[in-house]
Design an enzyme around this catalytic site. Structure first.
Site, PDB file in Angstrom:
ATOM      1  N   ASP A  85      67.352  55.918  54.351  1.00  0.00           N
ATOM      2  CA  ASP A  85      66.078  55.144  54.309  1.00  0.00           C
ATOM      3  C   ASP A  85      65.669  55.142  55.990  1.00  0.00           C
ATOM      4  OD1 ASP A  85      64.090  53.288  53.525  1.00  0.00           O
ATOM      5  OD2 ASP A  85      65.522  51.703  53.818  1.00  0.00           O
TER       6      ASP A  85
ATOM      7  N   ASP B 174      63.120  51.766  57.196  1.00  0.00           N
ATOM      8  CA  ASP B 174      62.928  50.096  57.956  1.00  0.00           C
ATOM      9  C   ASP B 174      63.917  49.615  56.194  1.00  0.00           C
ATOM     10  OD1 ASP B 174      61.045  50.883  59.347  1.00  0.00           O
ATOM     11  OD2 ASP B 174      59.376  50.368  57.043  1.00  0.00           O
TER      12      ASP B 174
END
Length: 214
Positions: free
Chosen positions: A7, A9
């Site tokens: 991932d 952010d």
């Protein structure tokens, strides 16, 4: 060969203050309470946020305004990579890792340029799949693009929706950057920096898997 799917952010890049500023500007544009809007935005995707906080507005107009603010933030905002991110990404073999994000690729590339992080060959963004996290589709798409079997993939996440996405894809999921483990993760690290040695060991064929030593 082992593969690592990240991932972005909250996992590799600390974008919390940027997201808060963007949503505050968006709320101000529509005459809404910024704190209440952000509280909803943390738990839902943008279209769901609009439905809850601005049901009387055209969702397409709302989304266009949000995208405009996000693009401006990529150009002018201040971003920071989490400690250990550069070392970790540079330590992984080429072709063994990918980014899986609910954002859009051009923004991710802009943020990586700003922080000096290396880019992988594979990025699965919001436009690449019909269903975003917590659907397994984003992580399964990344695995397919790497020609990787799901059981050979390690997902690094910080949020419940991403963790669920990785688990539903049949992958090993480790959580980072949270004081408390997200439900379901196979192993939890309080920070990305703490996870670096174990992630590199996993990619090399050793270390931890499903929370136990191989």
């Amino acid at each position: 060969m082992r593969y690592v799917l990240f991932d972005v952010d909250g996992t590799l890049i600390d974008a919390v203050s940027n997201q808060r500023r963007v949503w505050a500007a968006w709320a101000e544009r529509y005459g809404l309470n910024a704190d209440k809007v952000y509280e909803v935005a943390l738990r839902t995707r943008p279209t769901e946020t609009f439905a809850q906080v601005a049901a009387d507005r055209d969702p397409r107009e709302c989304l266009a305004a949000l995208h405009e603010l996000e693009d401006e933030d990529v150009r002018s905002g201040v971003y920071a990579a989490f400690d250990g991110a550069a070392e970790l990404l540079r330590g992984l073999p080429s072709g063994s890792w990918a980014l899986v994000t609910s954002n859009y690729e051009h923004r991710v590339r802009g943020r990586f340029r700003r922080t000096g992080l290396p880019m992988p060959d594979v990025i699965v963004d919001a436009a690449a799949v019909d269903e975003g996290k917590p659907s397994p589709a984003p992580y399964l798409r990344a695995a397919a693009m790497l020609s990787a079997a799901p059981e050979d993939c390690l997902v690094i996440e910080d949020a419940p929706t991403g963790v669920e996405s990785g688990l539903r894809a049949g992958m090993t999921v480790w959580g980072v950057n949270a004081p408390v483990a997200v439900e379901g993760v196979h192993h939890h690290f309080g920070s990305l920096r703490e996870a670096v040695p174990s992630v590199l060991a996993f990619a090399a064929g050793g270390g931890l898997r499903d929370g136990t030593k191989l």
